[in-house]
Structures are given as structure tokens and as C-alpha cells.
Design a protein around this motif. Sequence first.
Motif, PDB file in Angstrom:
ATOM      1  N   ALA A   1       1.040  -1.048   0.095  1.00 47.46           N
ATOM      2  CA  ALA A   1       0.016   0.200   0.139  1.00 47.46           C
ATOM      3  C   ALA A   1       0.874   1.125  -0.182  1.00 47.46           C
ATOM      4  O   ALA A   1       0.632   2.175  -0.755  1.00 47.46           O
ATOM      5  N   ALA A   2       1.934   1.225   0.641  1.00 49.32           N
ATOM      6  CA  ALA A   2       2.625   2.433   0.948  1.00 49.32           C
ATOM      7  C   ALA A   2       3.531   2.477  -0.478  1.00 49.32           C
ATOM      8  O   ALA A   2       3.483   3.952  -0.775  1.00 49.32           O
ATOM      9  N   ALA A   3       3.847   1.554  -1.192  1.00 48.88           N
ATOM     10  CA  ALA A   3       4.454   1.632  -2.322  1.00 48.88           C
ATOM     11  C   ALA A   3       3.487   2.313  -3.496  1.00 48.88           C
ATOM     12  O   ALA A   3       4.031   3.146  -4.291  1.00 48.88           O
ATOM     13  N   HIS A   4       2.459   1.902  -3.591  1.00 52.89           N
ATOM     14  CA  HIS A   4       1.641   2.421  -4.478  1.00 52.89           C
ATOM     15  C   HIS A   4       0.984   3.704  -4.395  1.00 52.89           C
ATOM     16  O   HIS A   4       0.758   4.623  -5.181  1.00 52.89           O
ATOM     17  N   ILE A   5       0.863   3.927  -3.187  1.00 49.99           N
ATOM     18  CA  ILE A   5       0.385   5.361  -2.791  1.00 49.99           C
ATOM     19  C   ILE A   5       1.829   6.406  -3.036  1.00 49.99           C
ATOM     20  O   ILE A   5       1.315   7.423  -3.870  1.00 49.99           O
ATOM     21  N   ALA A   6       2.929   6.020  -2.611  1.00 51.82           N
ATOM     22  CA  ALA A   6       4.019   6.769  -3.070  1.00 51.82           C
ATOM     23  C   ALA A   6       4.053   7.096  -4.538  1.00 51.82           C
ATOM     24  O   ALA A   6       4.540   8.050  -5.244  1.00 51.82           O
ATOM     25  N   PHE A   7       3.829   5.875  -5.396  1.00 51.27           N
ATOM     26  CA  PHE A   7       4.067   6.119  -6.775  1.00 51.27           C
ATOM     27  C   PHE A   7       2.994   7.018  -7.171  1.00 51.27           C
ATOM     28  O   PHE A   7       3.262   7.771  -8.368  1.00 51.27           O
ATOM     29  N   HIS A   8       1.596   6.931  -7.136  1.00 55.71           N
ATOM     30  CA  HIS A   8       0.640   7.735  -7.512  1.00 55.71           C
ATOM     31  C   HIS A   8       0.990   9.054  -6.897  1.00 55.71           C
ATOM     32  O   HIS A   8       0.410   9.958  -7.690  1.00 55.71           O
ATOM     33  N   LEU A   9       1.501   9.466  -5.910  1.00 53.00           N
ATOM     34  CA  LEU A   9       1.899  10.974  -5.553  1.00 53.00           C
ATOM     35  C   LEU A   9       3.052  11.405  -6.684  1.00 53.00           C
ATOM     36  O   LEU A   9       2.906  12.663  -6.861  1.00 53.00           O
ATOM     37  N   TRP A  10       3.823  10.354  -6.782  1.00 52.45           N
ATOM     38  CA  TRP A  10       5.115  10.973  -7.663  1.00 52.45           C
ATOM     39  C   TRP A  10       4.805  10.778  -9.119  1.00 52.45           C
ATOM     40  O   TRP A  10       5.445  11.715 -10.111  1.00 52.45           O
ATOM     41  N   SER A  11       3.905  10.072  -9.723  1.00 54.48           N
ATOM     42  CA  SER A  11       3.719   9.942 -11.180  1.00 54.48           C
ATOM     43  C   SER A  11       3.245  10.987 -12.057  1.00 54.48           C
ATOM     44  O   SER A  11       3.975  11.213 -13.186  1.00 54.48           O
ATOM     45  N   PRO A  12       2.455  11.727 -11.626  1.00 53.74           N
ATOM     46  CA  PRO A  12       2.237  13.055 -12.307  1.00 53.74           C
ATOM     47  C   PRO A  12       3.267  14.102 -12.441  1.00 53.74           C
ATOM     48  O   PRO A  12       3.413  14.608 -13.716  1.00 53.74           O
ATOM     49  N   PHE A  13       4.333  13.948 -11.447  1.00 55.53           N
ATOM     50  CA  PHE A  13       5.456  14.999 -11.662  1.00 55.53           C
ATOM     51  C   PHE A  13       6.404  14.352 -12.337  1.00 55.53           C
ATOM     52  O   PHE A  13       7.180  14.883 -13.147  1.00 55.53           O
ATOM     53  N   ASN A  14       6.184  12.931 -12.507  1.00 52.39           N
ATOM     54  CA  ASN A  14       7.157  12.242 -13.530  1.00 52.39           C
ATOM     55  C   ASN A  14       7.110  12.643 -14.917  1.00 52.39           C
ATOM     56  O   ASN A  14       7.646  12.635 -15.855  1.00 52.39           O
ATOM     57  N   VAL A  15       5.536  12.598 -15.191  1.00 55.45           N
ATOM     58  CA  VAL A  15       4.984  12.953 -16.591  1.00 55.45           C
ATOM     59  C   VAL A  15       5.586  14.347 -17.035  1.00 55.45           C
ATOM     60  O   VAL A  15       5.942  14.565 -17.967  1.00 55.45           O
TER      61      VAL A  15
ATOM     62  N   HIS B   1     -19.168  -3.232  -8.603  1.00 53.00           N
ATOM     63  CA  HIS B   1     -19.759  -3.916  -7.337  1.00 53.00           C
ATOM     64  C   HIS B   1     -19.660  -5.077  -7.350  1.00 53.00           C
ATOM     65  O   HIS B   1     -20.100  -5.596  -5.948  1.00 53.00           O
ATOM     66  N   CYS B   2     -19.599  -5.973  -8.243  1.00 56.77           N
ATOM     67  CA  CYS B   2     -19.548  -7.370  -8.077  1.00 56.77           C
ATOM     68  C   CYS B   2     -18.148  -7.570  -7.426  1.00 56.77           C
ATOM     69  O   CYS B   2     -18.055  -8.680  -6.787  1.00 56.77           O
ATOM     70  N   CYS B   3     -17.326  -6.650  -7.147  1.00 56.79           N
ATOM     71  CA  CYS B   3     -15.946  -6.826  -6.630  1.00 56.79           C
ATOM     72  C   CYS B   3     -16.454  -6.518  -5.156  1.00 56.79           C
ATOM     73  O   CYS B   3     -16.395  -5.375  -4.590  1.00 56.79           O
ATOM     74  N   THR B   4     -17.045  -7.562  -4.377  1.00 60.96           N
ATOM     75  CA  THR B   4     -17.429  -7.452  -3.019  1.00 60.96           C
ATOM     76  C   THR B   4     -16.051  -7.349  -2.231  1.00 60.96           C
ATOM     77  O   THR B   4     -16.191  -6.816  -1.008  1.00 60.96           O
ATOM     78  N   ARG B   5     -14.931  -7.713  -2.327  1.00 60.74           N
ATOM     79  CA  ARG B   5     -13.757  -7.611  -1.782  1.00 60.74           C
ATOM     80  C   ARG B   5     -12.907  -6.660  -2.621  1.00 60.74           C
ATOM     81  O   ARG B   5     -12.331  -6.985  -3.728  1.00 60.74           O
ATOM     82  N   SER B   6     -12.877  -5.428  -2.085  1.00 61.57           N
ATOM     83  CA  SER B   6     -12.424  -4.271  -3.016  1.00 61.57           C
ATOM     84  C   SER B   6     -10.710  -4.618  -3.006  1.00 61.57           C
ATOM     85  O   SER B   6      -9.997  -5.288  -1.818  1.00 61.57           O
ATOM     86  N   SER B   7      -9.956  -4.374  -3.764  1.00 61.16           N
ATOM     87  CA  SER B   7      -8.481  -4.310  -3.978  1.00 61.16           C
ATOM     88  C   SER B   7      -8.052  -3.600  -5.069  1.00 61.16           C
ATOM     89  O   SER B   7      -8.618  -2.914  -5.704  1.00 61.16           O
ATOM     90  N   TYR B   8      -6.593  -3.568  -5.130  1.00 60.04           N
ATOM     91  CA  TYR B   8      -6.076  -2.702  -6.152  1.00 60.04           C
ATOM     92  C   TYR B   8      -6.639  -2.953  -7.697  1.00 60.04           C
ATOM     93  O   TYR B   8      -6.957  -2.231  -8.511  1.00 60.04           O
ATOM     94  N   THR B   9      -6.791  -4.317  -7.785  1.00 67.09           N
ATOM     95  CA  THR B   9      -7.208  -4.848  -9.143  1.00 67.09           C
ATOM     96  C   THR B   9      -8.552  -4.311  -9.432  1.00 67.09           C
ATOM     97  O   THR B   9      -9.064  -4.168 -10.521  1.00 67.09           O
ATOM     98  N   ALA B  10      -9.395  -4.446  -8.204  1.00 62.94           N
ATOM     99  CA  ALA B  10     -10.837  -3.749  -8.562  1.00 62.94           C
ATOM    100  C   ALA B  10     -10.939  -2.557  -8.939  1.00 62.94           C
ATOM    101  O   ALA B  10     -11.915  -2.030  -9.615  1.00 62.94           O
TER     102      ALA B  10
ATOM    103  N   ALA C   1      -3.692   9.085  -5.721  1.00 62.01           N
ATOM    104  CA  ALA C   1      -3.164   8.232  -4.513  1.00 62.01           C
ATOM    105  C   ALA C   1      -4.242   7.948  -3.737  1.00 62.01           C
ATOM    106  O   ALA C   1      -4.351   6.518  -3.258  1.00 62.01           O
ATOM    107  N   TRP C   2      -5.136   8.729  -3.327  1.00 56.72           N
ATOM    108  CA  TRP C   2      -6.286   8.445  -2.614  1.00 56.72           C
ATOM    109  C   TRP C   2      -7.304   7.284  -3.047  1.00 56.72           C
ATOM    110  O   TRP C   2      -7.520   6.453  -2.569  1.00 56.72           O
ATOM    111  N   TYR C   3      -7.530   7.568  -4.533  1.00 49.76           N
ATOM    112  CA  TYR C   3      -8.354   6.665  -5.117  1.00 49.76           C
ATOM    113  C   TYR C   3      -8.011   4.977  -4.940  1.00 49.76           C
ATOM    114  O   TYR C   3      -8.795   4.213  -4.555  1.00 49.76           O
ATOM    115  N   PHE C   4      -6.615   4.774  -5.116  1.00 46.39           N
ATOM    116  CA  PHE C   4      -6.134   3.438  -5.131  1.00 46.39           C
ATOM    117  C   PHE C   4      -5.880   2.912  -3.596  1.00 46.39           C
ATOM    118  O   PHE C   4      -6.009   1.748  -3.352  1.00 46.39           O
ATOM    119  N   ALA C   5      -5.625   3.823  -2.881  1.00 48.20           N
ATOM    120  CA  ALA C   5      -5.505   3.710  -1.480  1.00 48.20           C
ATOM    121  C   ALA C   5      -7.073   3.312  -0.891  1.00 48.20           C
ATOM    122  O   ALA C   5      -7.177   2.367  -0.263  1.00 48.20           O
TER     123      ALA C   5
END
Length: 274
Positions: A21-35, A149-158, A201-205
Motif C-alpha cells: 500500500a505504501a509503495a503504490h501510494i508513493a508511486f501515485h503521488l510521484w507519477s504526475p510529476f514524473n510525466v 460492485h461485483c467486486c465485493t472484496r475491494s483491492s487494487y485490481t478492483a 493516490a487516494w483513489y487506489f488507497a
Amino acid sequence: FFSILIIDMPNNLGSGGYIFAAAHIAFHLWSPFNVIRSGWSGHLLNLLVHTSFYLIDLVTSDATAHNLNIIKKNGFSGTKAFLYAVFNICAQTLGPDLILMYGIGSVEYRFDMSLVATVGFVLVVLDVVFYFVHRALHRHLAEFHVLHHCCTRSSYTASSLFHPVDEAIEFTVPAVALTVLTLGIFRDPLAMVATYAVMSAWYFADHDEYLQLAHVKHHRTLNSSYAAYTDITTPDPHDRVRSLVKHRAVVTDDGQNKNKGSSLTGSYGRGPRT
């Protein structure tokens, strides 16, 4: 780094999940500035890393298999769900990156109270916008939103399992509001980039099964928590998604479980695999 996660997490998701979770949050905070800095090479790197997180989630959690089982029992084919996910992964990356590369021009970096106030204000407005968009999907466009909402177990993939029409509405309206507010009213490109970074970052978190934030409960219980950044839940008798999702356990807003004709109820609501 990703190889370590893939090797270590399946046997220790309790602690490894927070690393993920910490890794993907950090990535999404950084990715717009990378572009902003690297252009198309930054976009390709973002797409590669973004896809890697999906693959890690597939390898280390059984949530996707659980959700696909429910998706198929609701009449969607596994192939169609997969193609939707691939399309959405590309759209989630390409659309915003094109705006960042060609829509905002140069960005002067700074950190001051004006930036903080602008980002905070825009996030509040976007939470209101998202609330009404999300509520409309539950009330009036439930046939499109039901797949998610068929994804009753939310996850990054959902976070990619949407009908494309659903994704277009749910992401485009807040994106337009973000652009109008930051570029049209405040005329602050950095505020747009920073706000988008926080939004992403919040959306995926919020979908992460290990963090168990408010949106995970929304998927698990199908309550009426429609906002993005706040957990405001009020009964909504006009919510049609709740009645459309079949083969799940019904979990009411007060936490009471009621079976809804499915062998999946035994696994519904479980936490991450250990």
C-alpha cells in the motif's frame, strides 16, 4: 523491489500488505510529476509500474479470483471483464498523462499556504462532485456500475474492473471540475498537478484491501457512502446497485449479515489471504 514483494508477501500479507500500500501510494503521488518532467518516457514508465502493481495484487491476493467468480455469476464473461480492465488501466494512465503533457504548460514549483489552501479547497469541491456522480451511478446508471460492485472484496485490481461507460462518467466529471477550478479559476497549474496526485493516490488507497478505508466497506456492505474523501453514509432507498448484485452476502449498514442465495457467502467479507 517488486520481486521482493512478490516473493515475501504471499506468506506474510499482514505486514507485507502495508508495504504494498505504501509503495503504490508513493508511486501515485510521484507519477504526475514524473510525466511533467519526462513526457512520454515518463508516461511509459508510469504505465509499466502501474501494471506491475496490478500483477503484484493478482499474485499475492485471492480477492480478484473471488470477485471474478461473482462477476461471472452476475452474467459477465471473464474475458469481457479482463478486456475492460486492460482498457481501463490504459485509460487511467493515458488520459491524465496527455492532459499533464499538453494541457497545462510549464509548472513553477513552490510550497506555500496559497498552494495548500487551493488544493484543500479543490479537494472539498471535488468530494461534493464525486458524491453526486457516484450517487447518480447507483440510482440511475446502475446497469453500468453493477460490474464494479461485483467486486465485493475491494483491492487494487478492483480499481480497474469497471464498465467503460461507468469509468468514463466517474472519472471524466471530476477531471473536468478539477481542470475548471485549478486552471480556469485559480490559474494555478501546480495546484492541478498536486491535486491530481492526491486524488490518484487516494483513489487506489481507498480500494486497497489491506488499508481497509471507507470505500472497502462500501464494496463489502454496499452502503450509501458515496463521497470520495469522507465517509458520510445515509440510507438511500433509491440505490439500485444493491439489488442488482447477485450471489453475494447482504451486509447491512449496521454490520448485520444476511445470506442472499449463494455459496459465496462463506468467503464474502474475508480479509486478505494469510
